[in-house]
Scaffold this active site. Sequence first.
Site, mmCIF file in Angstrom:
data_model
loop_
_atom_site.group_PDB
_atom_site.id
_atom_site.type_symbol
_atom_site.label_atom_id
_atom_site.label_comp_id
_atom_site.label_asym_id
_atom_site.label_seq_id
_atom_site.Cartn_x
_atom_site.Cartn_y
_atom_site.Cartn_z
ATOM 1 N N TYR A 175 -27.138 14.062 -13.125
ATOM 2 C CA TYR A 175 -25.854 14.248 -14.300
ATOM 3 C C TYR A 175 -26.331 15.785 -14.875
ATOM 4 O O TYR A 175 -27.080 15.781 -15.690
ATOM 5 C CB TYR A 175 -26.166 13.112 -15.279
ATOM 6 C CG TYR A 175 -25.003 12.927 -15.947
ATOM 7 C CD1 TYR A 175 -23.585 12.251 -15.507
ATOM 8 C CD2 TYR A 175 -24.737 13.292 -17.418
ATOM 9 C CE1 TYR A 175 -22.474 12.117 -16.172
ATOM 10 C CE2 TYR A 175 -23.480 13.168 -18.321
ATOM 11 C CZ TYR A 175 -22.457 12.910 -17.276
ATOM 12 O OH TYR A 175 -21.373 12.495 -18.102
ATOM 13 N N TYR A 188 -15.700 17.268 -14.101
ATOM 14 C CA TYR A 188 -16.216 16.204 -15.132
ATOM 15 C C TYR A 188 -15.554 15.052 -15.044
ATOM 16 O O TYR A 188 -14.648 14.684 -15.882
ATOM 17 C CB TYR A 188 -16.124 16.970 -16.317
ATOM 18 C CG TYR A 188 -17.079 16.325 -17.211
ATOM 19 C CD1 TYR A 188 -18.113 15.888 -17.432
ATOM 20 C CD2 TYR A 188 -16.134 15.562 -18.438
ATOM 21 C CE1 TYR A 188 -19.126 15.022 -18.344
ATOM 22 C CE2 TYR A 188 -17.003 14.736 -19.521
ATOM 23 C CZ TYR A 188 -18.322 14.498 -19.504
ATOM 24 O OH TYR A 188 -18.881 13.969 -20.279
#
Lengths: 385, 139
Positions: free
Chosen positions: A289, A339
């Site tokens: 992440y 994203y």
Amino acid sequence: MFTLRDKYAIAGLGETAYTKNSGTTVLNLAVEACQKAADDAGVPVEEIDGIISYNFGDSVPAIAVATALGIPNAGYAVDFAGGGNAANLITLTAAAAIEAGLAKSVLCFRAMNGRSGFRLGGGREFQARGITQYTAPFGWITYPQAMAMWCRRHMIEYGTTAEQLGSVAITFRENASLNERAMQREPITMDDYMASRFIVEPFRMLDICLETDGACAVLVTKAEHARDLRHTPVYIMGGAYGGGPNQGEDLFDAIRWPDHSQNYAAYIADDLWRSAGIGPQDVDLAEIYDCFTYSVIMQLEGLGFCKPGEGGPFVASGAIKRDGSLPLNTHGGLLSEAYIHGLNHVLEAVRQLRGEAGPRQIPGAEIALTTAGAMTCGSAMVLRA
Amino acid sequence: MNDASKPIPVADSDSAPFWEGCREHRLLIQRCASCKTPRFPPMRACPKCHSTLSEWFEASGRGTVYSWIVVQHPVPREVYGQDVPYVVALIDLEEGVRMVSNIIGLDPRAIGANMPVEVTFEPGEGDVVLPKFKPREAP
Ligand SMILES: [Zn+2]
């Protein structure tokens, strides 16, 4: 602890285009990604009976998507309040729901107009209630501001440098250049990185992820069911969700967290590896992440890929490149692909394990790690071909 | 709500004494009445012994800088544009709790880890008074 090793699989993938302005509703994005995931698996919509998502009030309810998809019996529909911590939580929850007999085939999605609609980085409510009454009045409002505070502490404790952060951004952009779906594909150099303007020191523009309109979805089902479907199943070996004992009131609450040089990853590592039955040395690639360059460093340390404090030198060593010992974020990550709050990491891992990653395929990839989270809580999952 | 104003802290039943203390230029911190462990933010029960008995005491106002950032590109710009670059820091009070605040009164480049600071009070929006921190001589 999650102990459903290899009993459940990801059988289908779906995603929309990743753009700055989708020109459509979040509901439509969600439906498109979910339809594609079902089609990819070859599972008729009539057979889907579970749907799970996560949001910050910036998406659409799972049951609304089930309705729009025409799912006749969405017996299991769950919405988590969460963001970058939850991308693996939803797939793990899908497996747990199937194990419990609550559903048989579960769609997991994340949909957002993250640029043209509700911008997560764009600030928070200006009536500062709850935890924000102690933070927002001091101009501490955005996620880059929050995460930069953690990064500074790591720099204080371990001497982590700007160049080390830059090497993360540069590596992921190199990967994105091989990904036609990536929003940012233009290569960048260390000079480009250092010249990138400060947004909130120690973060420059190139330390911060994109804002994206789009949606991703995966279909989770029983392993034996997945073996009868269109693609080679990608098995869920294990996973973990959580954080430390002082996670605070929300993702932004760092006041109670004891040590800002380590994040959730250090707290879930034991459960993650125990559940998967492997260790970090067995992973062929990882999709970590990367809401910010720095979050990668903290997770690599926490999950045991290197020792605390060695994350900076590790990422700068070339180990994380496609030909390194641990290829990371092969699609370009949240920094350069898109994203979609970490669910696009899961899609990329599955593609790699299916051998469908085209020019960015990591040869012989059999085991992949996906993570989601940067601060006090998060989730991670180990997948295998 | 005035869009051009800074976020206004909305006191609740737990936090009202803290903000009232700030108006009197006193940094009031909650602690457990049973085991005396300070806690911040104020909340119902003691995380250590789980007692719901609490009391308030006036902190020394002295602390050190645990971490800090320098905001160059503020959000929203129309509110914070005139303040940049400004410093937000995590401050460890000597009583053992951590707060978010601003460090004022020096060049952001002069800030260092564990720098000693002390509280000062500045007017905020409306009748709000905010606890901020300025450098102090090391003991
Ligand atoms: Zn107590």
